[in-house]
Design a protein around this motif. Sequence first.
Motif, PDB file in Angstrom:
ATOM      1  N   LEU A 160       0.997  -1.419   0.243  1.00  0.00           N
ATOM      2  CA  LEU A 160      -0.298   0.147  -0.365  1.00  0.00           C
ATOM      3  C   LEU A 160       0.882   1.158   0.254  1.00  0.00           C
ATOM      4  O   LEU A 160       1.992   1.366   0.723  1.00  0.00           O
ATOM      5  N   GLU A 161       0.531   2.286  -0.925  1.00  0.00           N
ATOM      6  CA  GLU A 161       0.779   3.587  -1.016  1.00  0.00           C
ATOM      7  C   GLU A 161       0.140   5.027  -0.367  1.00  0.00           C
ATOM      8  O   GLU A 161      -1.112   4.536  -0.181  1.00  0.00           O
ATOM      9  N   MET A 162       0.042   5.670  -0.107  1.00  0.00           N
ATOM     10  CA  MET A 162      -0.337   6.467   0.895  1.00  0.00           C
ATOM     11  C   MET A 162       0.894   8.022   0.309  1.00  0.00           C
ATOM     12  O   MET A 162       1.658   8.626   0.339  1.00  0.00           O
ATOM     13  N   GLN A 163       0.012   9.189   0.721  1.00  0.00           N
ATOM     14  CA  GLN A 163       0.560  10.464   0.003  1.00  0.00           C
ATOM     15  C   GLN A 163       0.208  11.638   1.142  1.00  0.00           C
ATOM     16  O   GLN A 163      -1.415  11.278   1.820  1.00  0.00           O
ATOM     17  N   VAL A 164       0.954  11.927   1.939  1.00  0.00           N
ATOM     18  CA  VAL A 164       1.345  13.248   3.198  1.00  0.00           C
ATOM     19  C   VAL A 164       1.924  13.984   3.118  1.00  0.00           C
ATOM     20  O   VAL A 164       2.657  14.719   1.971  1.00  0.00           O
ATOM     21  N   ILE A 165       0.696  15.660   3.225  1.00  0.00           N
ATOM     22  CA  ILE A 165       1.214  16.681   2.640  1.00  0.00           C
ATOM     23  C   ILE A 165       2.534  16.617   3.546  1.00  0.00           C
ATOM     24  O   ILE A 165       2.388  16.525   4.733  1.00  0.00           O
ATOM     25  N   TRP A 166       3.613  17.044   3.027  1.00  0.00           N
ATOM     26  CA  TRP A 166       4.874  17.005   4.082  1.00  0.00           C
ATOM     27  C   TRP A 166       4.920  18.033   5.455  1.00  0.00           C
ATOM     28  O   TRP A 166       5.524  16.931   5.954  1.00  0.00           O
TER      29      TRP A 166
END
Length: 196
Positions: free
Chosen positions: A131-137
Amino acid sequence: MNLNVRTATAADVGPLLSLIGSAYRGEESRKGWTTEADLLTGDRIDEAGLLAKIAEPDGVMLLVTDGDDAAASSGSGGALVACCELLRRSHGLGYFGLFAVEPRRQGGGLGKRVLRIAESYAREMLGMERLEMQVIWTRAELIAWYVRRGYVRTGEKRPFPYEQLVSGARALRDDLYFEILEKDLVGSEEAISVVR
């Protein structure tokens, strides 16, 4: 607390929009720790965007209700407490996103339980291996929370979609981008079946 999990339908759009909005934007979101209110204003997603996610043939929106709620015993399903999106990508890779937990229930372990349920669902029901996700830095605390759950920072960065903000939403900063995190679901020590 007992949790009931099911896939969302078009009939769930109203309650889901309320939950997502309360978890990420506006004053209500400040009751939890996942707020984006200092970064963005307005809605995180609109009705059309949510309906598209619900209808996506390569994904699901999971809806989580509190099984202890009196409504659960009456057959209406209980109070909506969390949701997330799972989307099949390619070569065993899946995407985890739009994770929202009702702000007043954050910080007590509910998010960790729902994440494990989502990972199990992704692996067992959708055949995902990673699983991948993206999170605001800027969300260092949130990134650290996911790292403690077995996600690793890949070093990949993706641009923030300023031009795709919905319903008059606007960014309060011009330096936003996403960090990409990933987790191996097959080799995970937490590969425990929680999907019923």
